[in-house]
Enzyme design. Sequence first.
Site, PDB file in Angstrom:
ATOM      1  N   ALA A 216       0.820  -1.204   0.000  1.00  0.00           N
ATOM      2  CA  ALA A 216       0.000   0.000   0.000  1.00  0.00           C
ATOM      3  C   ALA A 216       0.859   1.262   0.000  1.00  0.00           C
ATOM      4  CB  ALA A 216      -0.943  -0.012   1.202  1.00  0.00           C
ATOM      5  N   HIS A 217       0.185   2.395  -0.008  1.00  0.00           N
ATOM      6  CA  HIS A 217       0.823   3.711  -0.055  1.00  0.00           C
ATOM      7  C   HIS A 217       1.811   3.900   1.097  1.00  0.00           C
ATOM      8  CE1 HIS A 217      -1.321   5.400   3.447  1.00  0.00           C
ATOM      9  NE2 HIS A 217      -2.292   4.565   3.073  1.00  0.00           N
ATOM     10  N   ASP A 218       2.897   4.554   0.803  1.00  0.00           N
ATOM     11  CA  ASP A 218       3.883   4.976   1.799  1.00  0.00           C
ATOM     12  C   ASP A 218       4.541   3.818   2.552  1.00  0.00           C
ATOM     13  OD1 ASP A 218       3.577   7.917   1.493  1.00  0.00           O
ATOM     14  OD2 ASP A 218       1.528   7.462   2.146  1.00  0.00           O
ATOM     15  N   ALA A 219       4.408   2.611   2.036  1.00  0.00           N
ATOM     16  CA  ALA A 219       5.172   1.498   2.601  1.00  0.00           C
ATOM     17  C   ALA A 219       6.633   1.657   2.190  1.00  0.00           C
ATOM     18  CB  ALA A 219       4.618   0.165   2.112  1.00  0.00           C
TER      19      ALA A 219
END
Length: 233
Positions: free
Chosen positions: A150-153
């Site tokens: 997911a985002h910002d991982a």
Amino acid sequence: MTRINEGSTCLIGVFGAGGHGRELMPLARRAAEQFETDNQAERCDVVFVDIAPCDALLNGHCVLSEEAFWQADVAQKRFNVAVGDSNLRMKIALAAEAAGGDPIDFVAQSAVLHDELVIGSGVVLCPHTTVNSNATIGRYFHANVNSYVAHDAVIGDFVTFAPNVCCNGNVHIQDRAYIGTGAIMRPGTPGKPLVIGEGAVVGMGAVVTKDVAPYTTVVGIPAGPLPPPNPKN
């Protein structure tokens, strides 16, 4: 692309001829086709590279020793490592780079890559994997089928996702961690990401709700450290 053909200018080696290597061979063929498209006059062949070479074809491809692969008379040698064990994958990849090979990504046609991504070299993205916006992924990451980032991982080098892993937003996974089939990691926050430590192992089906220390194995729902063996058993 079953044998090394006269006139080939590029050779892609799939290091490891076991089950995972055979699963990744279609992705290697796709990488070779993309190379030929990008370099119109050049031909790229694909082989397995294994400690147990053989004369017979495996899934339509030669199985070469490492020595034979490096001695092949082609202008470019590209490779990826079809080994799930992070430490062994790192050892093979670094040795191949030292020998003059260049890593090549294996990305399934059905993989979904969103925008603003940073992705290192030598990654494997199997069918139906998704990497969402603003994720950062290190070198030689393996994501097996149906996995999600997911985002910002932020994912380190030589990390392995088994099938159906769900890595939610603001999760940081450090180098050489292994995430088992069906594991879920709860979202972190921008100021406090959920951290999976270096070399940690997350068991199959685990639900990770808090940080995992380096070189620790966690299992269960919610995930906790693997209990020591019972001496009475």
